[in-house]
Design a protein around this motif. Structure first.
Motif, PDB file in Angstrom:
ATOM      1  N   TYR A  48       0.795  -1.290   0.069  1.00  0.00           N
ATOM      2  CA  TYR A  48      -0.011  -0.057   0.001  1.00  0.00           C
ATOM      3  C   TYR A  48       0.771   1.220  -0.129  1.00  0.00           C
ATOM      4  O   TYR A  48       0.427   2.272  -0.771  1.00  0.00           O
ATOM      5  N   SER A  51       2.189   1.822  -3.426  1.00  0.00           N
ATOM      6  CA  SER A  51       1.304   1.938  -4.540  1.00  0.00           C
ATOM      7  C   SER A  51       0.864   3.260  -4.879  1.00  0.00           C
ATOM      8  O   SER A  51       1.038   4.340  -4.090  1.00  0.00           O
ATOM      9  N   LYS A  53      -1.417   6.313  -5.523  1.00  0.00           N
ATOM     10  CA  LYS A  53      -2.870   7.035  -4.856  1.00  0.00           C
ATOM     11  C   LYS A  53      -3.129   8.288  -5.430  1.00  0.00           C
ATOM     12  O   LYS A  53      -2.573   9.033  -5.996  1.00  0.00           O
TER      13      LYS A  53
END
Length: 129
Positions: A48, A51, A53
């Protein structure tokens, strides 16, 4: 052709099953991660964090908007697999380049045809020396 079957020709290498990012207290693989005061596996946290965004409308104090243009640019309709965007821009440079390339190709083809017919009509006398 030789009678051997290719590996993974009928089964996929990747599976379609999802892995849980929830952390179990008795999970031995994430022993150190069990005590970090959250309920998310460390591998999921790392994925996350790196990644792309687009947190524009989430009401955060410091939103991460690094990938908003990329995410907006990719519009995929999964039925046919064709990438579609909401607006299509015509490029003048590309149109000029295509026109110029086509014109040069046609002129070059005409010049090759001219030289070929000229050589076909020419009579070469090799014994006249």
């Amino acid at each position: 052709m030789s009678g051997y079957e290719l590996p993974y020709s009928s089964d996929s290498v990747a599976t379609n099953t999802c892995l849980s990012c929830g952390e179990d207290d008795d999970d031995e693989e994430n022993y150190n991660s069990c005590y970090d005061n959250d309920d998310v596996k460390e591998v999921c946290q790392n994925i996350y964090q790196v990644s792309g965004k687009c947190e524009s409308y989430m009401g955060l104090e410091y939103p991460n908007e690094a990938a908003c243009t990329y995410i907006e640019g990719v519009k995929i309709i999964r039925e046919d697999g064709i990438i579609r965007t909401t607006s299509v821009k015509k490029s003048k440079g590309a149109a000029i380049g295509i026109g110029l390339f086509t014109t040069v190709a046609v002129l070059l083809g005409a010049y090759v045809y001219y030289l070929r017919t000229k050589l076909g009509r020419a009579k070469i006398n090799l014994s006249a020396s």
